[in-house]
Design a protein around this motif. Structure first.
Motif, PDB file in Angstrom:
ATOM      1  N   GLU A 158       0.842  -1.207   0.000  1.00  0.00           N
ATOM      2  CA  GLU A 158       0.000   0.000   0.000  1.00  0.00           C
ATOM      3  C   GLU A 158       0.875   1.256   0.000  1.00  0.00           C
ATOM      4  OE1 GLU A 158      -3.173   2.207   2.945  1.00  0.00           O
ATOM      5  OE2 GLU A 158      -3.139   0.012   2.942  1.00  0.00           O
ATOM      6  N   ILE A 159       1.949   1.237   0.792  1.00  0.00           N
ATOM      7  CA  ILE A 159       2.893   2.360   0.813  1.00  0.00           C
ATOM      8  C   ILE A 159       3.519   2.527  -0.572  1.00  0.00           C
ATOM      9  CG2 ILE A 159       5.133   3.131   1.741  1.00  0.00           C
ATOM     10  CD1 ILE A 159       4.247   1.789   4.432  1.00  0.00           C
ATOM     11  N   ALA A 160       3.912   1.412  -1.187  1.00  0.00           N
ATOM     12  CA  ALA A 160       4.519   1.458  -2.520  1.00  0.00           C
ATOM     13  C   ALA A 160       3.536   2.015  -3.550  1.00  0.00           C
ATOM     14  CB  ALA A 160       5.003   0.069  -2.928  1.00  0.00           C
ATOM     15  N   ASP A 161       2.276   1.619  -3.464  1.00  0.00           N
ATOM     16  CA  ASP A 161       1.257   2.134  -4.386  1.00  0.00           C
ATOM     17  C   ASP A 161       1.062   3.639  -4.180  1.00  0.00           C
ATOM     18  OD1 ASP A 161       0.873  -0.393  -5.446  1.00  0.00           O
ATOM     19  OD2 ASP A 161      -1.000  -0.777  -4.326  1.00  0.00           O
ATOM     20  N   THR A 162       1.063   4.069  -2.924  1.00  0.00           N
ATOM     21  CA  THR A 162       0.918   5.492  -2.604  1.00  0.00           C
ATOM     22  C   THR A 162       2.097   6.286  -3.155  1.00  0.00           C
ATOM     23  OG1 THR A 162      -0.348   4.988  -0.604  1.00  0.00           O
ATOM     24  CG2 THR A 162       0.700   7.155  -0.699  1.00  0.00           C
ATOM     25  N   ALA A 163       3.302   5.751  -2.957  1.00  0.00           N
ATOM     26  CA  ALA A 163       4.502   6.426  -3.462  1.00  0.00           C
ATOM     27  C   ALA A 163       4.453   6.517  -4.988  1.00  0.00           C
ATOM     28  CB  ALA A 163       5.755   5.687  -3.004  1.00  0.00           C
ATOM     29  N   GLU A 209      14.375   9.766   2.432  1.00  0.00           N
ATOM     30  CA  GLU A 209      14.844   9.674   1.049  1.00  0.00           C
ATOM     31  C   GLU A 209      13.727   9.261   0.110  1.00  0.00           C
ATOM     32  OE1 GLU A 209      17.605   6.884  -1.780  1.00  0.00           O
ATOM     33  OE2 GLU A 209      18.105   6.938   0.340  1.00  0.00           O
ATOM     34  N   CYS A 210      13.601   9.998  -0.971  1.00  0.00           N
ATOM     35  CA  CYS A 210      12.713   9.605  -2.051  1.00  0.00           C
ATOM     36  C   CYS A 210      13.261  10.177  -3.351  1.00  0.00           C
ATOM     37  CB  CYS A 210      11.268  10.039  -1.807  1.00  0.00           C
ATOM     38  SG  CYS A 210      10.978  11.803  -1.703  1.00  0.00           S
ATOM     39  N   ASN A 211      12.903   9.528  -4.431  1.00  0.00           N
ATOM     40  CA  ASN A 211      13.343   9.929  -5.759  1.00  0.00           C
ATOM     41  C   ASN A 211      12.162   9.823  -6.705  1.00  0.00           C
ATOM     42  OD1 ASN A 211      16.404  10.165  -5.480  1.00  0.00           O
ATOM     43  ND2 ASN A 211      16.016   8.151  -4.587  1.00  0.00           N
ATOM     44  N   SER A 212      12.342  10.370  -7.899  1.00  0.00           N
ATOM     45  CA  SER A 212      11.310  10.222  -8.919  1.00  0.00           C
ATOM     46  C   SER A 212      11.133   8.734  -9.218  1.00  0.00           C
ATOM     47  CB  SER A 212      11.703  10.970 -10.192  1.00  0.00           C
ATOM     48  OG  SER A 212      11.760  12.358  -9.922  1.00  0.00           O
ATOM     49  N   TYR A 213       9.905   8.362  -9.492  1.00  0.00           N
ATOM     50  CA  TYR A 213       9.589   6.951  -9.688  1.00  0.00           C
ATOM     51  C   TYR A 213      10.346   6.362 -10.872  1.00  0.00           C
ATOM     52  CZ  TYR A 213       7.174   2.579 -10.207  1.00  0.00           C
ATOM     53  OH  TYR A 213       6.905   1.238 -10.304  1.00  0.00           O
ATOM     54  N   ASN A 243       9.689   6.997  -5.668  1.00  0.00           N
ATOM     55  CA  ASN A 243      10.248   5.772  -5.106  1.00  0.00           C
ATOM     56  C   ASN A 243      10.823   6.146  -3.759  1.00  0.00           C
ATOM     57  OD1 ASN A 243       9.885   3.558  -6.778  1.00  0.00           O
ATOM     58  ND2 ASN A 243      11.661   4.020  -8.030  1.00  0.00           N
ATOM     59  N   ILE A 244      10.702   5.236  -2.814  1.00  0.00           N
ATOM     60  CA  ILE A 244      11.358   5.402  -1.527  1.00  0.00           C
ATOM     61  C   ILE A 244      12.392   4.295  -1.401  1.00  0.00           C
ATOM     62  CG2 ILE A 244       9.395   6.581  -0.484  1.00  0.00           C
ATOM     63  CD1 ILE A 244       8.581   3.968   0.845  1.00  0.00           C
ATOM     64  N   ASP A 245      13.200   4.342  -0.370  1.00  0.00           N
ATOM     65  CA  ASP A 245      14.211   3.306  -0.160  1.00  0.00           C
ATOM     66  C   ASP A 245      13.552   2.161   0.599  1.00  0.00           C
ATOM     67  OD1 ASP A 245      16.346   1.667   0.481  1.00  0.00           O
ATOM     68  OD2 ASP A 245      17.660   3.321   1.063  1.00  0.00           O
ATOM     69  N   TYR A 246      13.239   1.093  -0.109  1.00  0.00           N
ATOM     70  CA  TYR A 246      12.482  -0.024   0.456  1.00  0.00           C
ATOM     71  C   TYR A 246      13.328  -0.978   1.292  1.00  0.00           C
ATOM     72  CZ  TYR A 246       8.669   1.550  -2.464  1.00  0.00           C
ATOM     73  OH  TYR A 246       7.673   2.295  -3.024  1.00  0.00           O
ATOM     74  N   PHE A 247      14.591  -0.667   1.510  1.00  0.00           N
ATOM     75  CA  PHE A 247      15.416  -1.550   2.330  1.00  0.00           C
ATOM     76  C   PHE A 247      14.799  -1.625   3.732  1.00  0.00           C
ATOM     77  CE2 PHE A 247      19.205  -3.147   4.503  1.00  0.00           C
ATOM     78  CZ  PHE A 247      19.526  -4.178   3.632  1.00  0.00           C
ATOM     79  N   PRO A 248      14.691  -2.825   4.321  1.00  0.00           N
ATOM     80  CA  PRO A 248      13.914  -3.012   5.557  1.00  0.00           C
ATOM     81  C   PRO A 248      14.458  -2.327   6.807  1.00  0.00           C
ATOM     82  CG  PRO A 248      14.980  -5.063   4.909  1.00  0.00           C
ATOM     83  CD  PRO A 248      15.193  -4.095   3.783  1.00  0.00           C
ATOM     84  N   GLU A 300      10.655   2.196 -12.313  1.00  0.00           N
ATOM     85  CA  GLU A 300      10.212   0.821 -12.073  1.00  0.00           C
ATOM     86  C   GLU A 300      11.322  -0.061 -11.500  1.00  0.00           C
ATOM     87  OE1 GLU A 300       7.796  -2.338 -11.567  1.00  0.00           O
ATOM     88  OE2 GLU A 300       7.112  -0.339 -12.153  1.00  0.00           O
ATOM     89  N   GLU A 301      12.557   0.119 -11.949  1.00  0.00           N
ATOM     90  CA  GLU A 301      13.648  -0.742 -11.476  1.00  0.00           C
ATOM     91  C   GLU A 301      13.901  -0.615  -9.975  1.00  0.00           C
ATOM     92  OE1 GLU A 301      17.811   0.188 -12.537  1.00  0.00           O
ATOM     93  OE2 GLU A 301      17.023   2.057 -13.374  1.00  0.00           O
ATOM     94  N   TRP A 302      13.490   0.501  -9.347  1.00  0.00           N
ATOM     95  CA  TRP A 302      13.694   0.696  -7.908  1.00  0.00           C
ATOM     96  C   TRP A 302      12.388   0.593  -7.123  1.00  0.00           C
ATOM     97  CZ3 TRP A 302      18.377  -0.272  -7.010  1.00  0.00           C
ATOM     98  CH2 TRP A 302      19.372   0.110  -7.915  1.00  0.00           C
ATOM     99  N   SER A 303      11.356   0.061  -7.747  1.00  0.00           N
ATOM    100  CA  SER A 303      10.074  -0.113  -7.066  1.00  0.00           C
ATOM    101  C   SER A 303      10.190  -1.236  -6.025  1.00  0.00           C
ATOM    102  CB  SER A 303       8.984  -0.476  -8.082  1.00  0.00           C
ATOM    103  OG  SER A 303       9.214  -1.779  -8.602  1.00  0.00           O
ATOM    104  N   PHE A 304       9.184  -1.354  -5.201  1.00  0.00           N
ATOM    105  CA  PHE A 304       9.193  -2.423  -4.204  1.00  0.00           C
ATOM    106  C   PHE A 304       9.223  -3.791  -4.877  1.00  0.00           C
ATOM    107  CE2 PHE A 304       7.132  -5.547  -1.445  1.00  0.00           C
ATOM    108  CZ  PHE A 304       8.024  -5.511  -0.385  1.00  0.00           C
ATOM    109  N   ASP A 305       8.378  -3.980  -5.877  1.00  0.00           N
ATOM    110  CA  ASP A 305       8.288  -5.293  -6.525  1.00  0.00           C
ATOM    111  C   ASP A 305       9.538  -5.650  -7.334  1.00  0.00           C
ATOM    112  OD1 ASP A 305       5.829  -6.139  -5.495  1.00  0.00           O
ATOM    113  OD2 ASP A 305       4.734  -4.984  -7.000  1.00  0.00           O
TER     114      ASP A 305
END
Length: 180
Positions: free
Chosen positions: A113-118, A145-149, A124-129, A151-156
């Motif tokens: 849900e966070i990834a969809d919101t971002a 930290e966030c960057n422009s979206y 993109n946010i830093d999805y490292f746990p 796909e290669e850095w998305s959560f999935d």
């Protein structure tokens, strides 16, 4: 370091919470209240290019807040000394949960849900746990930290590789232990 000053306010340093690409984060307290004080550093990072880090922190905080992502409140910013004070979110990181043998499965709907919101906000946010703390069953993104979206850095595409005991997670654990 016993204390750190931010905008003429002195904070007592309790302990180092961690070092990231952009700075050192300390658990600190003032007037009996715990906070995080982040000191920006300018150490090289071979896989990430930075501009003005303190301005990026301020701008990224605003972008995340406006997108509706659950983050700690920024309490103060000292641009001259490159320090930020933010709300301390007490809890276990998703990284520590996984490292101790637990599972993050119950938090996957929240991170998605966070990834969809971002993504909807073009971020993109830093999805490292290590960047996610669990408090009262809720995930908080504790980094700004966030960057422009992309796909290669998305959560999935990237982040999910570190949200269980994958080879990527195990490799990080091994490298982290060797660097201590």
């Amino acid at each position: 370091m016993n204390s750190i000053t931010v905008n003429d306010s002195v904070y007592t340093v309790v302990r180092l919470l961690g070092k990231g690409k952009g700075g050192y984060s300390y658990l600190a307290q003032r007037d009996g209240k715990q906070v995080v004080v982040k000191q920006i550093h300018h150490e090289p990072c071979e896989y990430y290019a930075f501009g003005n880090k303190i301005e990026a922190e301020r701008n990224d905080y605003d972008r995340l807040k406006n997108a509706g992502i659950r983050i700690p409140k920024m309490l103060a910013i000292d641009t001259e000394n490159e320090r930020i004070v933010k709300e301390y979110i007490d809890g276990e990181t998703v990284f520590d949960l996984i490292a101790r043998g637990g599972t993050a499965a119950e938090y996957l709907p929240q991170i998605r849900e966070i990834a969809d919101t971002a993504k909807a906000a073009g971020l993109n946010i830093d999805y490292f746990p290590t960047n996610f703390v669990i408090r009262d069953g809720l995930l908080y993104y504790i980094d700004y930290e966030c960057n422009s979206y992309a796909e290669e850095w998305s959560f999935d595409s990237w982040g999910v590789k570190y949200w269980s005991r994958t080879p990527e997670f195990e490799d990080h654990l091994l490298r982290h232990r060797e660097n201590k």
